[in-house]
Design an enzyme around this catalytic site. Sequence first.
Site, short mmCIF file in Angstrom:
data_model
loop_
_atom_site.label_atom_id
_atom_site.label_comp_id
_atom_site.label_asym_id
_atom_site.label_seq_id
_atom_site.Cartn_x
_atom_site.Cartn_y
_atom_site.Cartn_z
N PHE A 13 -80.07 64.52 -0.94
CA PHE A 13 -79.55 65.55 -0.03
C PHE A 13 -78.02 65.52 -0.05
O PHE A 13 -77.40 64.48 0.09
CB PHE A 13 -80.06 65.29 1.39
CG PHE A 13 -79.50 66.25 2.40
CD1 PHE A 13 -79.79 67.61 2.33
CD2 PHE A 13 -78.66 65.81 3.41
CE1 PHE A 13 -79.26 68.51 3.25
CE2 PHE A 13 -78.12 66.70 4.33
CZ PHE A 13 -78.43 68.05 4.26
N GLN A 14 -77.44 66.67 -0.24
CA GLN A 14 -75.98 66.86 -0.30
C GLN A 14 -75.33 66.02 -1.41
O GLN A 14 -74.21 65.55 -1.26
CB GLN A 14 -75.32 66.59 1.06
CG GLN A 14 -75.63 67.69 2.06
CD GLN A 14 -74.73 67.68 3.30
OE1 GLN A 14 -74.20 66.65 3.69
NE2 GLN A 14 -74.57 68.84 3.92
N MET B 26 -52.54 94.03 -6.37
CA MET B 26 -52.20 93.83 -7.78
C MET B 26 -53.30 94.35 -8.68
O MET B 26 -53.03 94.91 -9.75
CB MET B 26 -51.93 92.34 -8.06
CG MET B 26 -51.38 92.08 -9.45
SD MET B 26 -49.78 92.87 -9.75
CE MET B 26 -48.65 91.55 -9.27
N GLU C 263 -62.99 73.30 3.82
CA GLU C 263 -62.40 72.27 2.95
C GLU C 263 -61.33 72.82 2.02
O GLU C 263 -60.37 72.12 1.70
CB GLU C 263 -63.50 71.57 2.13
CG GLU C 263 -64.42 70.68 2.95
CD GLU C 263 -65.62 71.41 3.55
OE1 GLU C 263 -66.48 70.75 4.15
OE2 GLU C 263 -65.70 72.67 3.39
N LYS D 213 -71.66 56.17 0.18
CA LYS D 213 -71.80 55.88 1.61
C LYS D 213 -72.06 54.39 1.87
O LYS D 213 -71.52 53.81 2.82
CB LYS D 213 -72.94 56.74 2.20
CG LYS D 213 -73.04 56.66 3.72
CD LYS D 213 -74.05 57.65 4.26
CE LYS D 213 -74.06 57.63 5.80
NZ LYS D 213 -75.01 58.64 6.34
#
Length: 582
Positions: free
Chosen positions: A115-116, A481, A53, A165
């Site tokens: 969940f999630q 760096m 993602e 959802k």
Amino acid sequence: MTTEQMTGAQALVRALENVGVDTVFGIPGGAILPAYDPLFDSRKLRHILVRHEQGAGHAAQGYAMVTGKVGVCMATSGPGATNLVTAISDAYMDSVPIVAITGQVASSLIGTDGFQEADIVGITMPITKHNFLVTRAEDIGRTIAEAFHVAGTGRPGPVLVDIAKDALQATVAFEWPVALQLPGYRPVTRPHSKQVREAARLIVQARRPVLYVGGGVLKAGAAAELKVLAELTGAPVVTTLMAKGALPDSHPLNMGMPGMHGAVGAVGALQRADLLVALGARFDDRVTGKLDGFAPHAKVVHADIDPAEISKNRHADVPIVGDAREVIADLVVALQNEHEAGRKGDYSDWWRQLGAWRETYPLGYDTPADGSLSPQYVIERIGEIAGPEAYYVAGVGQHQMWAAQFIKYERPGAFLNSGGAGTMGYSVPAAMGAKVGAPDSTVWAIDGDGCFQMTNQELATCAIEGIPVKVAVINNGNLGMVRQWQTLFYNERYSNTNLHSAKRIPDFVKLAEAYGCVGLRCEKAEDVDEVIGKAMEINDAPVVIDFVVHQDAMVWPMVAAGTGNDDIKIARDMAPDWENGD
């Protein structure tokens, strides 16, 4: 107005089509899955299945920066959404317009640790321009329209739309067009004429003015206006890291990039100025160094579309709120009036000083004594061979600074990088998005071996989706760096910066081939042009070049963190003589 019965998910897809979206970068998952079903049928939306993602978010940024449109990324709830956070934060810092659409658990589960589930609205509140939680199907269309309006107007930035959802699954009467409900959101674009006239008066009175140009000038599409203003005043221009190309690097009035790794002449110009005209710049710490020692003798005209930026870090004597293009256009007219009235600035003494600094302290680099490859040479040759029409997308670190210093940017928007957030892993996915947005242009990702290992899985996306980016891995075997800072400030105690690529773990050529790309390697200066030329000829697959470079090359000039710009070093223990040329 048309009304049609459909699911919330179908309404989402239809709304995206209606606001002009053609590309979505994303990954499906449980909570967002209802949206992916109608997406399958859309003739107008291309969905690019990324491998992470974060890659979707950076790709949306790259796409937005080359097209001028709002970029779109999509993820599911919980870990899918939290994986977008880095890219959202990056877009927020650099004012890049993206809309991130995330699925959320059903509204009955919100707050239950379902969940999630993750409170992505709460998580991203400090790093979005605005965000929305949608729990009703009938709000989806309007919210998408509002999200795109907010992201792309005023000071651009990321907007998050989190959709439950059950809202995606419910049936709704979809209407379009929709009336926006954004009370209080009215960005000011037209500057106040009295303030503009006062700025013009200060410019013609000044002896040592500087036009301090930031990324807002590019965001406003104001490069042409800037050139007119610069040539009308005859004042020196400095372009920040985010404004490279706003005025061509070759233009005689361009003193280069200011800041921590800026050109000595650009840093000196700011420090000795009696007037700073800041256009779409935010007095970032990487430009100012220690703030109380920055441009100590200068009055400040500060023009920005975001009123919150004005006087935030440095007091503005003349504050101007407005779009950079409008401000500069009005300033040109006001200056023409001053000139017609016989009032014109004389900067001849100032230019004698600036010219002496520019001549005495040009950007340069040493060739390694052991015959190994100089990273600056590699990047310089990529710029010269690929030319000014290419896009260059840098990661973060030494290679980013060398890309800013040694590639000549002759047009606005040619250089993409993660400026404010400094996000390792930005380059490959942002280059992917840029190539999707500008398919007929050459796009080079200039990455470090550390950055490259954070998001190189998007090479698989590039290979499968037919996105032939070119990736130059500046491979010094270290987090370069960080190693430079350890050399300079930590007595060469190299704690956890060696990536062990001397053993070729991983072997970047094999890795590229495993991802369906062409893999090349270059270790000698005499081979650089040939290898870059070979990469330029391949346009049907992504190309990765492993440039094995010297591990101790450093970025100079440098203003150490926490010190003032007057303390700039041109090499280790070497400082410029500021009075040179006086």
